[in-house]
Design a protein around this motif. Structure first.
Motif, PDB file in Angstrom:
ATOM      1  N   UNK A   1     -19.719  39.641 -64.027  1.00 39.61           N
ATOM      2  CA  UNK A   1     -20.675  38.547 -63.849  1.00 39.61           C
ATOM      3  C   UNK A   1     -20.035  37.225 -64.248  1.00 39.61           C
ATOM      4  N   UNK A   2     -20.638  36.133 -63.760  1.00 39.65           N
ATOM      5  CA  UNK A   2     -20.158  34.799 -64.084  1.00 39.65           C
ATOM      6  C   UNK A   2     -20.733  34.365 -65.427  1.00 39.65           C
ATOM      7  N   UNK A   3     -19.877  33.774 -66.245  1.00 35.30           N
ATOM      8  CA  UNK A   3     -20.302  33.312 -67.574  1.00 35.30           C
ATOM      9  C   UNK A   3     -19.936  31.836 -67.713  1.00 35.30           C
ATOM     10  N   UNK A   4     -20.966  31.011 -68.003  1.00 35.81           N
ATOM     11  CA  UNK A   4     -20.781  29.564 -68.089  1.00 35.81           C
ATOM     12  C   UNK A   4     -20.756  29.070 -69.542  1.00 35.81           C
ATOM     13  N   UNK A   5     -20.558  29.963 -70.481  1.00 40.10           N
ATOM     14  CA  UNK A   5     -20.547  29.560 -71.884  1.00 40.10           C
ATOM     15  C   UNK A   5     -19.412  28.568 -72.137  1.00 40.10           C
TER      16      UNK A   5
ATOM     17  N   UNK B   1     -32.136  43.697 -66.339  1.00 35.85           N
ATOM     18  CA  UNK B   1     -33.462  43.740 -65.708  1.00 35.85           C
ATOM     19  C   UNK B   1     -34.492  42.979 -66.553  1.00 35.85           C
ATOM     20  N   UNK B   2     -35.220  42.062 -65.927  1.00 36.90           N
ATOM     21  CA  UNK B   2     -36.261  41.314 -66.610  1.00 36.90           C
ATOM     22  C   UNK B   2     -35.761  40.159 -67.453  1.00 36.90           C
ATOM     23  N   UNK B   3     -34.435  39.951 -67.503  1.00 31.63           N
ATOM     24  CA  UNK B   3     -33.874  38.881 -68.330  1.00 31.63           C
ATOM     25  C   UNK B   3     -33.755  37.599 -67.512  1.00 31.63           C
ATOM     26  N   UNK B   4     -34.160  36.476 -68.119  1.00 30.54           N
ATOM     27  CA  UNK B   4     -34.006  35.172 -67.474  1.00 30.54           C
ATOM     28  C   UNK B   4     -32.716  34.527 -67.973  1.00 30.54           C
ATOM     29  N   UNK B   5     -31.823  34.246 -67.064  1.00 30.92           N
ATOM     30  CA  UNK B   5     -30.537  33.658 -67.446  1.00 30.92           C
ATOM     31  C   UNK B   5     -30.691  32.156 -67.665  1.00 30.92           C
ATOM     32  N   UNK B   6     -29.836  31.558 -68.462  1.00 31.60           N
ATOM     33  CA  UNK B   6     -29.882  30.105 -68.674  1.00 31.60           C
ATOM     34  C   UNK B   6     -29.664  29.349 -67.364  1.00 31.60           C
ATOM     35  N   UNK B   7     -30.015  28.092 -67.371  1.00 26.41           N
ATOM     36  CA  UNK B   7     -29.758  27.223 -66.226  1.00 26.41           C
ATOM     37  C   UNK B   7     -28.254  26.952 -66.152  1.00 26.41           C
ATOM     38  N   UNK B   8     -27.710  27.066 -64.961  1.00 24.25           N
ATOM     39  CA  UNK B   8     -26.265  26.832 -64.790  1.00 24.25           C
ATOM     40  C   UNK B   8     -25.946  25.380 -65.138  1.00 24.25           C
ATOM     41  N   UNK B   9     -25.086  25.145 -66.114  1.00 24.11           N
ATOM     42  CA  UNK B   9     -24.783  23.766 -66.542  1.00 24.11           C
ATOM     43  C   UNK B   9     -23.852  23.070 -65.549  1.00 24.11           C
ATOM     44  N   UNK B  10     -23.935  21.769 -65.546  1.00 25.74           N
ATOM     45  CA  UNK B  10     -23.049  20.990 -64.688  1.00 25.74           C
ATOM     46  C   UNK B  10     -21.688  20.800 -65.369  1.00 25.74           C
ATOM     47  N   UNK B  11     -20.651  20.742 -64.579  1.00 30.28           N
ATOM     48  CA  UNK B  11     -19.325  20.400 -65.103  1.00 30.28           C
ATOM     49  C   UNK B  11     -18.592  21.530 -65.803  1.00 30.28           C
ATOM     50  N   UNK B  12     -19.140  22.746 -65.775  1.00 29.44           N
ATOM     51  CA  UNK B  12     -18.451  23.870 -66.419  1.00 29.44           C
ATOM     52  C   UNK B  12     -18.109  24.912 -65.358  1.00 29.44           C
ATOM     53  N   UNK B  13     -16.825  25.221 -65.243  1.00 30.20           N
ATOM     54  CA  UNK B  13     -16.397  26.286 -64.339  1.00 30.20           C
ATOM     55  C   UNK B  13     -16.540  27.619 -65.068  1.00 30.20           C
ATOM     56  N   UNK B  14     -17.123  28.612 -64.433  1.00 31.06           N
ATOM     57  CA  UNK B  14     -17.368  29.872 -65.131  1.00 31.06           C
ATOM     58  C   UNK B  14     -16.112  30.738 -65.247  1.00 31.06           C
ATOM     59  N   UNK B  15     -16.104  31.584 -66.260  1.00 28.80           N
ATOM     60  CA  UNK B  15     -15.167  32.698 -66.311  1.00 28.80           C
ATOM     61  C   UNK B  15     -15.872  33.896 -65.701  1.00 28.80           C
ATOM     62  N   UNK B  16     -15.111  34.922 -65.374  1.00 27.02           N
ATOM     63  CA  UNK B  16     -15.704  36.187 -64.939  1.00 27.02           C
ATOM     64  C   UNK B  16     -15.529  37.183 -66.073  1.00 27.02           C
ATOM     65  N   UNK B  17     -16.649  37.784 -66.497  1.00 28.68           N
ATOM     66  CA  UNK B  17     -16.610  38.793 -67.558  1.00 28.68           C
ATOM     67  C   UNK B  17     -16.918  40.169 -66.990  1.00 28.68           C
ATOM     68  N   UNK B  18     -16.251  41.175 -67.547  1.00 31.55           N
ATOM     69  CA  UNK B  18     -16.532  42.557 -67.159  1.00 31.55           C
ATOM     70  C   UNK B  18     -17.744  43.058 -67.943  1.00 31.55           C
ATOM     71  N   UNK B  19     -18.598  43.784 -67.272  1.00 27.47           N
ATOM     72  CA  UNK B  19     -19.828  44.282 -67.881  1.00 27.47           C
ATOM     73  C   UNK B  19     -19.515  45.600 -68.628  1.00 27.47           C
ATOM     74  N   UNK B  20     -19.201  45.483 -69.892  1.00 30.30           N
ATOM     75  CA  UNK B  20     -18.825  46.641 -70.706  1.00 30.30           C
ATOM     76  C   UNK B  20     -20.069  47.435 -71.112  1.00 30.30           C
TER      77      UNK B  20
END
Length: 463
Positions: free
Chosen positions: A97-101, A130-149
């Protein structure tokens, strides 16, 4: 039945070191033992530290030790499109998944975890559930890709050296498999490479044990079979500490320059963490025939230079003289010694091979065959007194008229001369060595004189 395929995958960030050579040796031997294939892969994704010179050093080192590979060298930097393709596959199947942290958020997570006395880790805020609301995608941040462990259960494997290893999934983070600029990370690239290259057995250093549970999850996420793992113990220096590139001669190039034979180095490295009864000296073919991962010790091994020197001496004795001469000629040339006008270097090496621990030492001993050395003051005082010089003059007169110039004839002449002079053998032999060679520690003096030739010996005696 699956074909055994192993690989050696060094990073070109320095010279090929002996720990890497042992890993390559064990991987190569396992493939050869089982009629399999051995692959060379250059893991060159560290653009800041990888250099063409290091790549050349790896290839030259592999050639020098004689570990031939069936495929490769493959370069990770040439496979970027393939990695990106698999990342998209994992995103599509929900295994990534994409992670914008942001960096600041990660620093804050780390500080809060440390304040609680916990292991710093990413809090999975961008991980879809399932049922989780993700944060709003922030501007100016390129995401990393994380593996779903996986978060529950354990990841386990039966290591062929260390035995059963189990790691709780709760100890593992959601690994970054692609950076913000899209370049993939080490643990991910390794898995894709090993899948594509059909590697059946991953034989590597035990500094990779911590990577293995993460890599197993990636194999499973891609839907590929997990290879057999074998993690080799570390090689320590003679003080029992980890080998240092600054303090220890750890590069293959170092041992070549110091006059070691490649088969002696491989023989020695094979015995670091593996054994076949009490056998110490053996050929590469014997090693392949005997090698089995179950015989590799899980404990670290300590480097012993004296043992390596002893093994090198044994291999020098077993090598054909002409091959020794080809190497020794280079060391003599480094000293400015020309060999063309002297005795055949292969014959000199035959005379010296039982007396040398390294080829550098052999070259040093061979030097006086091609140019007379100046004896030290101590040698002159002890063995070249006026009486000794007078005796050597008489020796030269008789030697000039010998019917033949070979070791048996010279041996008999020396014995007769000693008897005629009423002295002991050292009173002739040591001055002869000192005058003709410049040193007193040589092989049998009759063999040395025979190899030097009548004209050269008489010239030196007259000097």
């Amino acid at each position: 039945m699956t074909t055994v395929r192993t690989r050696f995958a060094p990073s070109p960030t320095g010279l090929l070191h002996i720990g890497g050579v042992r890993t390559a040796l064990f991987s190569w031997a396992y493939a050869r033992k089982h009629g399999g294939e051995f692959v060379l892969r250059i893991e060159d994704t560290d653009l800041e530290r990888s250099t063409p010179a290091s790549v050349a050093a790896i290839l030259d080192g592999m050639h020098w030790v004689g570990l031939d590979y069936d495929e490769g060298p493959f370069y990770q930097m040439q496979r970027m499109e393939r990695y990106k393709e698999v990342i998209q596959q994992l995103l599509a199947t929900g295994h990534a998944y994409l992670c914008y942290t942001s960096r600041e958020e990660l620093d804050q997570m780390r500080a809060e975890a440390e304040a609680r006395g916990e292991k710093p880790r990413y809090d999975r805020r961008w991980r879809p559930e399932p049922g989780k609301t993700l944060p709003v995608v922030p501007e100016g941040i390129k995401p990393v890709v994380r593996f779903r462990t996986p978060v529950d259960g354990v990841v386990a494997w039966d290591d062929q050296v260390k035995g059963r290893i189990e790691i709780s999934n709760g100890e593992l983070d959601d690994l970054i498999i692609a950076r913000p600029d899209g370049t993939p990370t080490y643990n991910f690239c390794v898995v894709v490479d090993d899948i594509d290259m059909r590697i059946s057995h991953v034989i590597r250093g035990d500094d990779h044990v911590n990577n293995t549970p993460r890599q197993i999850h990636i194999y499973e996420g891609i839907g590929a079979p997990v290879p057999v793992f074998a993690h080799l113990p570390m090689i320590l220096n003679e003080s029992g500490a980890k080998m240092s590139k600054r303090k220890d001669a750890v590069s293959v190039v170092d041992y070549d320059a110091q006059g070691f034979l490649p088969e002696a180095l491989l023989n020695y490295l094979a015995r670091l963490g593996w054994g076949h009864g009490d056998d110490e000296f053996f050929t590469l073919d014997q090693f392949v025939g005997w090698f089995d991962l179950k015989d590799v010790s899980p404990s670290s091994s300590r480097f012993d230079r004296d043992k390596l020197l002893w093994l090198n001496a044994q291999h020098i004795k077993a090598v054909e003289p002409q091959r020794l001469a080809d190497r020794v000629a280079g060391f003599l040339a480094d000293k400015g010694v020309e060999t063309a006008a002297g005795p055949a270097l292969a014959e000199v090496c035959t005379l010296l091979k039982d007396r040398s621990q390294t080829l550098v030492e052999m070259a040093s001993q061979a030097e006086y065959f091609y140019r007379p050395l100046d004896p030290t003051a101590d040698v002159v005082e002890k063995h070249l007194t006026p009486d000794d010089e007078a005796r050597l003059g008489l020796f030269a007169e008789g030697a000039a008229s010998l019917p033949a110039w070979d070791a048996p004839t010279l041996s008999q002449y020396i014995k007769d001369f000693v008897k005629q002079q009423g002295v002991k053998m050292p009173q002739v032999g040591m001055p002869l060595r000192a005058k003709v060679c410049g040193i007193t520690n040589t092989p049998s003096v009759d063999a040395v004189l025979a190899l030097l030739g009548r004209d050269e010996v008489l010239r030196r005696l007259a000097a």
